[in-house]
Every structure is written in C-alpha cells, then in structure tokens.
Design an enzyme around this catalytic site. Structure first.
Site, short mmCIF file in Angstrom:
data_model
loop_
_atom_site.label_atom_id
_atom_site.label_comp_id
_atom_site.label_asym_id
_atom_site.label_seq_id
_atom_site.Cartn_x
_atom_site.Cartn_y
_atom_site.Cartn_z
N ALA A 21 0.81 -1.23 0.00
CA ALA A 21 0.00 0.00 0.00
C ALA A 21 0.84 1.27 0.00
O ALA A 21 0.32 2.36 0.19
CB ALA A 21 -0.95 -0.02 1.19
N ARG A 42 2.45 2.40 -2.59
CA ARG A 42 2.38 3.03 -3.92
C ARG A 42 1.19 2.48 -4.69
O ARG A 42 0.57 1.49 -4.28
CB ARG A 42 3.67 2.72 -4.72
CG ARG A 42 4.91 3.35 -4.14
CD ARG A 42 6.14 3.08 -4.99
NE ARG A 42 6.66 1.75 -4.81
CZ ARG A 42 6.80 0.86 -5.80
NH1 ARG A 42 6.45 1.16 -7.03
NH2 ARG A 42 7.29 -0.34 -5.56
N LYS A 67 -1.79 -14.77 -11.77
CA LYS A 67 -3.09 -14.10 -11.60
C LYS A 67 -4.25 -15.08 -11.87
O LYS A 67 -5.31 -14.97 -11.25
CB LYS A 67 -3.17 -12.87 -12.50
CG LYS A 67 -2.15 -11.78 -12.14
CD LYS A 67 -2.30 -11.30 -10.70
CE LYS A 67 -1.45 -10.10 -10.37
NZ LYS A 67 -1.62 -9.64 -8.97
N SER A 102 -5.59 -9.62 -12.31
CA SER A 102 -5.25 -8.81 -13.49
C SER A 102 -5.98 -9.38 -14.70
O SER A 102 -6.22 -10.60 -14.77
CB SER A 102 -3.75 -8.87 -13.75
OG SER A 102 -3.46 -8.34 -15.03
N ILE A 116 -3.52 0.17 -15.58
CA ILE A 116 -3.78 1.27 -14.65
C ILE A 116 -2.49 2.08 -14.51
O ILE A 116 -1.39 1.50 -14.45
CB ILE A 116 -4.20 0.72 -13.26
CG1 ILE A 116 -5.33 -0.34 -13.39
CG2 ILE A 116 -4.60 1.85 -12.33
CD1 ILE A 116 -6.63 0.15 -13.97
N TYR A 175 3.32 -14.13 -15.12
CA TYR A 175 2.39 -13.17 -14.48
C TYR A 175 0.94 -13.64 -14.67
O TYR A 175 0.15 -13.66 -13.72
CB TYR A 175 2.60 -11.79 -15.10
CG TYR A 175 1.79 -10.68 -14.46
CD1 TYR A 175 2.06 -10.26 -13.16
CD2 TYR A 175 0.78 -10.05 -15.17
CE1 TYR A 175 1.32 -9.23 -12.57
CE2 TYR A 175 0.03 -9.02 -14.59
CZ TYR A 175 0.31 -8.62 -13.30
OH TYR A 175 -0.43 -7.60 -12.72
P1 NAP Z 1 3.32 -0.86 -8.08
O1 NAP Z 1 2.96 0.54 -8.44
O2 NAP Z 1 4.53 -1.48 -8.67
O3 NAP Z 1 3.36 -0.97 -6.49
C1 NAP Z 1 3.64 -2.21 -5.93
C2 NAP Z 1 3.36 -2.17 -4.45
O4 NAP Z 1 3.56 -3.49 -3.95
C3 NAP Z 1 4.29 -1.26 -3.69
O5 NAP Z 1 3.60 -0.68 -2.60
C4 NAP Z 1 5.37 -2.23 -3.19
O6 NAP Z 1 5.99 -1.85 -1.95
C5 NAP Z 1 4.54 -3.46 -2.94
N1 NAP Z 1 5.32 -4.69 -2.96
C6 NAP Z 1 6.06 -5.21 -3.97
N2 NAP Z 1 6.62 -6.37 -3.58
C7 NAP Z 1 6.21 -6.58 -2.32
C8 NAP Z 1 6.44 -7.59 -1.36
N3 NAP Z 1 7.22 -8.63 -1.64
N4 NAP Z 1 5.84 -7.48 -0.15
C9 NAP Z 1 5.06 -6.42 0.16
N5 NAP Z 1 4.82 -5.41 -0.69
C10 NAP Z 1 5.38 -5.50 -1.91
O7 NAP Z 1 2.13 -1.87 -8.46
P2 NAP Z 1 0.61 -1.59 -8.89
O8 NAP Z 1 0.57 -1.29 -10.32
O9 NAP Z 1 -0.03 -0.67 -7.92
O10 NAP Z 1 0.03 -3.08 -8.71
C11 NAP Z 1 -0.64 -3.49 -7.53
C12 NAP Z 1 -1.35 -4.80 -7.81
O11 NAP Z 1 -2.24 -4.62 -8.92
C13 NAP Z 1 -0.43 -5.95 -8.20
O12 NAP Z 1 -0.91 -7.15 -7.65
C14 NAP Z 1 -0.53 -5.98 -9.71
O13 NAP Z 1 -0.24 -7.25 -10.23
C15 NAP Z 1 -1.97 -5.60 -9.90
N6 NAP Z 1 -2.27 -5.05 -11.22
C16 NAP Z 1 -1.74 -3.86 -11.64
C17 NAP Z 1 -2.07 -3.39 -12.90
C18 NAP Z 1 -1.55 -2.09 -13.43
O14 NAP Z 1 -1.82 -1.79 -14.60
N7 NAP Z 1 -0.85 -1.28 -12.66
C19 NAP Z 1 -2.93 -4.12 -13.72
C20 NAP Z 1 -3.45 -5.33 -13.25
C21 NAP Z 1 -3.12 -5.77 -12.01
P3 NAP Z 1 7.35 -0.95 -1.89
O15 NAP Z 1 6.95 0.40 -2.38
O16 NAP Z 1 7.71 -0.95 -0.44
O17 NAP Z 1 8.33 -1.61 -2.78
#
Ligand code: NAP
Length: 246
Positions: A12, A14, A158, A141, A187, A154
C-alpha cells in the site's frame, strides 16, 4: 457503519494499494499500510489516512515470506484490534519470454503473487473466523484472461488467484467471509510506467475507452466490494479494464 472497522492492504505504499488504503480510510476504516521497501512513501499514506480521522499504522513485511506475514498480522491485531478487510494487493511483474525466464524470477513471482496471497488469506481468516465475518479482496489482473506474450508467469500467477478466489469463497461463506477478486487492465502506476513507451501506446489502441485506468477507479471498486452494499457478492473476479479484454 460500525465503529472501528480495520483493513489491511498489502503493497500500500504506492500505486493501486495506496489508493485503496486511502479510499478505505475515507470510507471509515482504520488501515494498516503494508510495504516492502518504501517506508517513506508508506508513512505518507498513513498520514493521509490520519487526515480522515482514522487510525493508521505502517508495517514492513515481504508478502512472499510466511514469517513476515504472520508477524505483520500479529502486529496489526495488537495495534488496531482486529481485521475486517484484507486486500491482497502486493504483486510484481517480471515479463520474459519462456526461454529467457530465470528460475529466480519465476520463484519471486510465485512467492509474492501466489504464495503471499495464501499466507495473508490464511492469517486473516484465522482472525475473521472468530468474528464470523470478513472480506478478502484479491487484486488479480486481466492478464489472467488474455494471452500477452512475455506474461506467461504473471498470467499464471493471476489465474491462480482467480481460482483461489472462487474456491475460498465457497469454503469461507459458511463463516460469513466473502472473497472476491478485482482484475484491472492497464492502470497508471509505476508498474505500467516501467513498460516500454511503444508497448503502452500499442496497448492504448486496444482499450475501447482509449485511456489507462486510474488507481482511484480501482479503489472505488475495492471499497464497494468491502462494503455491506456488496453483501451478496462472493467468489467473483470483477474486471475493470476500459473494455480491453472484450
Ligand atoms: P506498483 O505501483 O509497482 O506498487 C507495488 C506495491 O507493492 C508497492 O507498494 C510495493 O511496496 C509493494 N510490494 C512489492 N513487492 C512486495 C512484497 N514482496 N511485499 C510487500 N509489498 C510489496 O504496483 P501496482 O501497479 O499498484 O500493482 C498493484 C497490484 O495490482 C499488483 O498485484 C498488480 O499485479 C496488480 N495489477 C496492476 C495493474 C496495473 O496496470 N498497474 C494491472 C493489473 C493488475 P514498496 O513500495 O515498499 O516496494
């Protein structure tokens, strides 16, 4: 809404997790903000939550490490009292074509994106059983439903989450626990910003609504699924992708 509802959002600090944590605070939840490495950003999220008059704590844990996860739940319950909502959000993407896939990358993705969701669901359910109520939201996803070259791992992680969601929904329904997944398309977060610009432009042409999604749009859906308004919804994977997967 009852007083003192508590949510834990993994990853949470980012992106989508940050937006969900803030939206849940706006909706009246005290929130535990999990992060892995980015303490300063997690602190900012906690400050924002407190600005809504809710309690907040930050908790460092690698979601893919069972020991870390169990310690995280212990400290959240100690500080905030209980857990009503778990949002399994922490995830990584590490695209590679099959023959370029390294064992380390494969293990990391499976550990965080799959095992981590199970560890957190187990730990949360142990707390929710007693209360005979709870909500688990798994961030999946659309990659689980589309075949995007380079995303086999990936997509598999998912896809596992979608199956896990449906099965756990059946297992946990008798205990008043609802389990749903959200499958976002593209996103605007760091995860997408890290994609090559030409890839983003190519994906944009495939999204009927013609733009990337906003983290706040995903957060609205998560807050709805967490709420009593969604009391008859369980086991579903809800797509939020501007029409990309149609
Ligand atoms: P992001 O911007 O890369 O942020 C990732 C977050 O996860 C950060 O808060 C990070 O913490 C944390 N994180 C990473 N590895 C971790 C671990 N081992 N333990 C605890 N926290 C961890 O990602 P996002 O785009 O918001 O994606 C969030 C979720 O949505 C993911 O499950 C992703 O697969 C899914 N998703 C995203 C998209 C998209 O388009 N963005 C689309 C479909 C699904 P730190 O900051 O401390 O590193």
């Amino acid at each position: 809404m009852e007083e003192n509802k508590v949510a834990l959002v993994t990853g949470a600090s980012r992106g989508i997790g940050r937006a969900i944590a803030i939206k849940l605070a706006e909706s009246g939840y005290d929130v535990a903000v999990n992060y892995n490495s980015n303490e300063a950003e997690a602190e900012k999220v906690a400050d924002k939550i407190r600005s809504y008059g809710r309690r907040a704590m930050i908790v460092k844990a690698n979601a893919g490490d069972r020991g870390d996860v169990n310690a995280m739940f212990r400290s959240v319950v100690k500080e905030l009292g209980h857990i009503d909502v778990l949002v399994n959000n922490a995830g990584v993407v590490d695209d590679a074509f099959l023959l370029m896939l390294s064992p380390d990358s494969l293990d990391r993705s499976l550990n965080i994106n799959v095992k981590g969701y199970f560890y957190c669901a187990q730990a949360a359910t142990l707390k929710m059983f007693k209360a005979k109520k709870g909500v688990i939201i798994n961030i999946s996803s659309v990659s689980s439903m589309m075949a995007l070259p380079g995303q086999s791992v990936y997509a598999a992680t998912k896809g596992a989450i979608n199956s896990m969601t449906a099965t756990l929904a059946r297992e946990l329904a008798p205990y008043g626990i609802r389990v749903n997944a959200i499958a976002p398309g593209f996103i605007a977060t760091d995860m997408v910003a890290n994609l090559p610009e030409d890839k983003i432009q190519e994906y944009l042409t495939q999204i009927p609504l013609g733009r990337l999604g906003k983290v706040e749009e995903v957060a609205e859906l998560a807050a709805f699924l967490a709420s009593d308004e969604a009391s008859y919804i369980t086991g579903q994977t809800l797509v939020i992708d501007g029409g990309l997967s149609l």
